[in-house]
Design a protein around this motif. Sequence first.
Motif, PDB file in Angstrom:
ATOM      1  N   TYR A  15      62.734  45.791  50.555  1.00 39.99           N
ATOM      2  CA  TYR A  15      61.361  45.794  50.030  1.00 39.99           C
ATOM      3  C   TYR A  15      61.360  46.359  48.620  1.00 39.99           C
ATOM      4  O   TYR A  15      62.115  47.284  48.321  1.00 39.99           O
ATOM      5  N   PHE A  23      63.548  49.739  49.178  1.00 38.74           N
ATOM      6  CA  PHE A  23      63.843  50.249  50.515  1.00 38.74           C
ATOM      7  C   PHE A  23      64.570  49.183  51.309  1.00 38.74           C
ATOM      8  O   PHE A  23      64.058  48.088  51.503  1.00 38.74           O
ATOM      9  N   THR A  45      60.001  53.004  65.603  1.00 36.52           N
ATOM     10  CA  THR A  45      59.073  52.688  64.524  1.00 36.52           C
ATOM     11  C   THR A  45      59.786  52.655  63.176  1.00 36.52           C
ATOM     12  O   THR A  45      60.548  53.560  62.861  1.00 36.52           O
ATOM     13  N   GLY A  46      59.547  51.577  62.427  1.00 38.77           N
ATOM     14  CA  GLY A  46      60.161  51.468  61.101  1.00 38.77           C
ATOM     15  C   GLY A  46      61.599  50.999  61.125  1.00 38.77           C
ATOM     16  O   GLY A  46      62.283  51.048  60.114  1.00 38.77           O
ATOM     17  N   SER A  47      62.067  50.505  62.267  1.00 41.08           N
ATOM     18  CA  SER A  47      63.468  50.090  62.335  1.00 41.08           C
ATOM     19  C   SER A  47      63.682  48.684  61.781  1.00 41.08           C
ATOM     20  O   SER A  47      64.816  48.250  61.614  1.00 41.08           O
ATOM     21  N   GLY A  48      62.599  47.964  61.493  1.00 38.67           N
ATOM     22  CA  GLY A  48      62.728  46.658  60.848  1.00 38.67           C
ATOM     23  C   GLY A  48      62.394  45.470  61.727  1.00 38.67           C
ATOM     24  O   GLY A  48      62.699  44.335  61.378  1.00 38.67           O
ATOM     25  N   LYS A  49      61.736  45.707  62.855  1.00 38.91           N
ATOM     26  CA  LYS A  49      61.423  44.613  63.788  1.00 38.91           C
ATOM     27  C   LYS A  49      60.494  43.585  63.150  1.00 38.91           C
ATOM     28  O   LYS A  49      60.767  42.380  63.180  1.00 38.91           O
ATOM     29  N   SER A  50      59.405  44.057  62.576  1.00 37.60           N
ATOM     30  CA  SER A  50      58.452  43.115  61.975  1.00 37.60           C
ATOM     31  C   SER A  50      59.081  42.389  60.798  1.00 37.60           C
ATOM     32  O   SER A  50      58.826  41.200  60.582  1.00 37.60           O
ATOM     33  N   THR A  51      59.899  43.101  60.043  1.00 36.02           N
ATOM     34  CA  THR A  51      60.568  42.468  58.906  1.00 36.02           C
ATOM     35  C   THR A  51      61.441  41.318  59.390  1.00 36.02           C
ATOM     36  O   THR A  51      61.423  40.226  58.818  1.00 36.02           O
ATOM     37  N   GLN A  95      50.911  41.615  64.543  1.00 34.37           N
ATOM     38  CA  GLN A  95      50.451  42.854  65.131  1.00 34.37           C
ATOM     39  C   GLN A  95      48.937  42.910  64.914  1.00 34.37           C
ATOM     40  O   GLN A  95      48.470  42.643  63.822  1.00 34.37           O
ATOM     41  N   HIS A 206      57.497  47.815  72.193  1.00 37.17           N
ATOM     42  CA  HIS A 206      57.873  49.221  72.267  1.00 37.17           C
ATOM     43  C   HIS A 206      58.021  49.655  73.706  1.00 37.17           C
ATOM     44  O   HIS A 206      58.472  50.750  73.977  1.00 37.17           O
TER      45      HIS A 206
HETATM   46  N1  LIG Z   1      55.348  45.996  52.352  1.00 39.35           N
HETATM   47  C1  LIG Z   1      56.274  46.969  52.435  1.00 39.35           C
HETATM   48  N2  LIG Z   1      56.672  47.621  51.336  1.00 39.35           N
HETATM   49  C2  LIG Z   1      57.612  48.594  51.405  1.00 39.35           C
HETATM   50  N3  LIG Z   1      58.211  48.992  52.518  1.00 39.35           N
HETATM   51  C3  LIG Z   1      57.854  48.389  53.658  1.00 39.35           C
HETATM   52  C4  LIG Z   1      56.879  47.341  53.681  1.00 39.35           C
HETATM   53  N4  LIG Z   1      56.727  46.925  54.949  1.00 39.35           N
HETATM   54  C5  LIG Z   1      57.578  47.667  55.675  1.00 39.35           C
HETATM   55  N5  LIG Z   1      58.251  48.540  54.906  1.00 39.35           N
HETATM   56  C6  LIG Z   1      59.263  49.500  55.368  1.00 39.35           C
HETATM   57  O1  LIG Z   1      60.317  48.799  55.989  1.00 39.35           O
HETATM   58  C7  LIG Z   1      60.703  49.439  57.186  1.00 39.35           C
HETATM   59  C8  LIG Z   1      60.680  48.466  58.330  1.00 39.35           C
HETATM   60  O2  LIG Z   1      59.353  48.054  58.529  1.00 39.35           O
HETATM   61  P1  LIG Z   1      58.916  47.146  59.742  1.00 39.35           P
HETATM   62  O3  LIG Z   1      57.468  46.891  59.590  1.00 39.35           O
HETATM   63  O4  LIG Z   1      59.823  45.981  59.843  1.00 39.35           O
HETATM   64  O5  LIG Z   1      59.177  48.147  60.966  1.00 39.35           O
HETATM   65  P2  LIG Z   1      58.868  47.920  62.511  1.00 39.35           P
HETATM   66  O6  LIG Z   1      60.172  48.048  63.214  1.00 39.35           O
HETATM   67  O7  LIG Z   1      58.087  46.679  62.708  1.00 39.35           O
HETATM   68  O8  LIG Z   1      57.992  49.209  62.838  1.00 39.35           O
HETATM   69  P3  LIG Z   1      56.725  49.343  63.831  1.00 39.35           P
HETATM   70  O9  LIG Z   1      57.299  49.532  65.199  1.00 39.35           O
HETATM   71  O10 LIG Z   1      56.074  50.594  63.336  1.00 39.35           O
HETATM   72  O11 LIG Z   1      55.885  48.128  63.690  1.00 39.35           O
HETATM   73  C9  LIG Z   1      59.775  50.618  57.383  1.00 39.35           C
HETATM   74  O12 LIG Z   1      60.467  51.799  57.092  1.00 39.35           O
HETATM   75  C10 LIG Z   1      58.660  50.404  56.408  1.00 39.35           C
HETATM   76  O13 LIG Z   1      58.269  51.635  55.832  1.00 39.35           O
END
Ligand SMILES: Nc1ncnc2c1ncn2[C@@H]1O[C@H](COP(=O)(O)OP(=O)(O)OP(=O)(O)O)[C@@H](O)[C@H]1O
Lengths: 291, 266
Positions: A15, A23, A45-51, A95, A206
């Motif tokens: 990102y 990041f 949380t924040g492990s990158g699943k949504s990404t 989500q 989760h």
């Molecule tokens: N638009 C963005 N800009 C900068 N960093 C981001 C952005 N979106 C996500 N991140 C960072 O990337 C990392 C992974 O985010 P992601 O949303 O993929 O996590 P996740 O596993 O889906 O978490 P959750 O369970 O909270 O939904 C997180 O640390 C988040 O802070």
Amino acid sequence: MAQPAVVFKKVAYTYNAQTAFSFKALQDISAEIEKGSLTAIIGHTGSGKSTLTKLVDGLLLPDHGSIQVGNFNLTHESGHDELLKLHREVGYVFQFPEKQLFSDTVLQDVEFGPLNLGKSAKEAKQMALVALDTIHLPADLYDHSPFELSGGQMRRVAIAGVLAMQPQILIMDEPTAGLDPQGQTEILELAHSLHEQGTTVILVSHQMDQVARYADTVLVLNHGQLVFTGTPRNLFSQLQLLKQAELEPPLATAFAQSMADQGWHFDHLPLTVTDLGNELVKQLQKEGQHE
Amino acid sequence: MNSKVFFGLYVPTNSILHRLDPRMKIIACFWYVVIVFLANNVLTNVLLGLFLLFLIWLSKVSLKMYWQGIKPLMWVILLTAAVQLFFSTGGQPIWQWHFLNITSLGIIQSIYLIFRFAFIITISTVLTVTTTTLQLAAGIESLLKPLSYLKVPVSQLAMMLSIALRFIPTIMDEIQTIMDAQRARGMDFSAGNLFQRAKRLVPVMIPLFVSSFKRADDLALAMEARGYQPGAPRTAYRQLRWHMNDNWAFLTYVVLTVALIVLRQI
Ligand SMILES: Nc1ncnc2c1ncn2[C@@H]1O[C@H](COP(=O)(O)OP(=O)(O)OP(=O)(O)O)[C@@H](O)[C@H]1O
Ligand SMILES: [Mg+2]
């Protein structure tokens, strides 16, 4: 079954690359998601699943590596038109998807997707009606404003809006967050029945109990890295790995685990409450025979 | 477009500038913008530029961050400079074509103009990069305090300001999510003529308004539940304190201003 629906090849995503806030959200991910499977993606949380799931739908493009989705090969160079076509194949339930509702009526909102695909008004309506039927919304609500519905109903309408496009791959990002237990079960059962009809379902969750019960494959992410691919049974027997990824085993497994610590023996590691019940009955019968 | 790299967002490096009183920083920023217009020759511009570099160095934030602030406005700056370049008169004519002409004075003035823009943007970035939005609002509130004798609701205005500032990144994130969701539903934001494109904003704007109103509602409830009363006197958890360093900063500005006025005459 042999052909995978999604193949990640050495995928990385950062990102805000090249800024002070860059990041690394994903690093060096290689994995396959089988066609027709129900694959769960888990991680803290924040492990990158949504990404990761956004990469599958081309909403983000990888910095490195490539993602094969059906006939599409996504890299950082993929073009706009290719992505538009990709959205026909992949449905993405975000989500809190109820945030995307905007039309005057429920029906119109669900028609939005099919119309974007270039369907005629009649076809779109037909597709919307089929989708609304799948989510069991009372038909008298079809011409209500989506904003008049309850939270759970809004969630289901939003999901219908994605289903109406009849995707071959369906991504659901924490679809049960914030719903009551019955609402949660309904949505998971829906995912399960779509999976049985041949749709590849990718479920971000989760709740380990859901994963144990519904998923046939699990991908575990930890700080942007893939640390496990395999069956839920295999995963939940590796307590060390779970701990490292900051995850808890399902309730039934944890229960069995602590009984095992007390000297009980289980032939099969129970993953769900039903499993646990069966195993316990077996054990108790054995005990009875000894006496 | 990304909210996290919002123009001049706070960067927590805890430098000496971060620890200055926000009132000092706000005044300093304003004053700098004023004296930028006093700069009329090479020396004065060099002085202002060096001073700015000094501040950037003090802020411990990388130059790249500041460049990010200027970059999106680069076109505006260049366009304005071009207008200045082609349409100003005076000095020696160098090139002429119909009504366009470049003169020696025009060149110099458009260069100054570019610097002026860059200085103003950068000094504002120094302010926002080293000051949290909460501090900014507190500083503004404190500076506007005298107006409350004229029955201006200063603290309410400051509260509105700090809430607005606080929610800009949140709303940017929200727009991104909603656009992604509609894009996933097959929407193509870039095709079609201007009218068609404008129409496509509906599926983004409506959800955005709905969620913003809902958020505002929730926030109002939460504030009321915690005893917020508009107009009632409030104390701040973090009191603004004027330190010795603020005096030094003030003095530095006095010196800078005097130096500038002197160099102007040369
Ligand atoms: N638009 C963005 N800009 C900068 N960093 C981001 C952005 N979106 C996500 N991140 C960072 O990337 C990392 C992974 O985010 P992601 O949303 O993929 O996590 P996740 O596993 O889906 O978490 P959750 O369970 O909270 O939904 C997180 O640390 C988040 O802070
Ligand atoms: Mg997520």
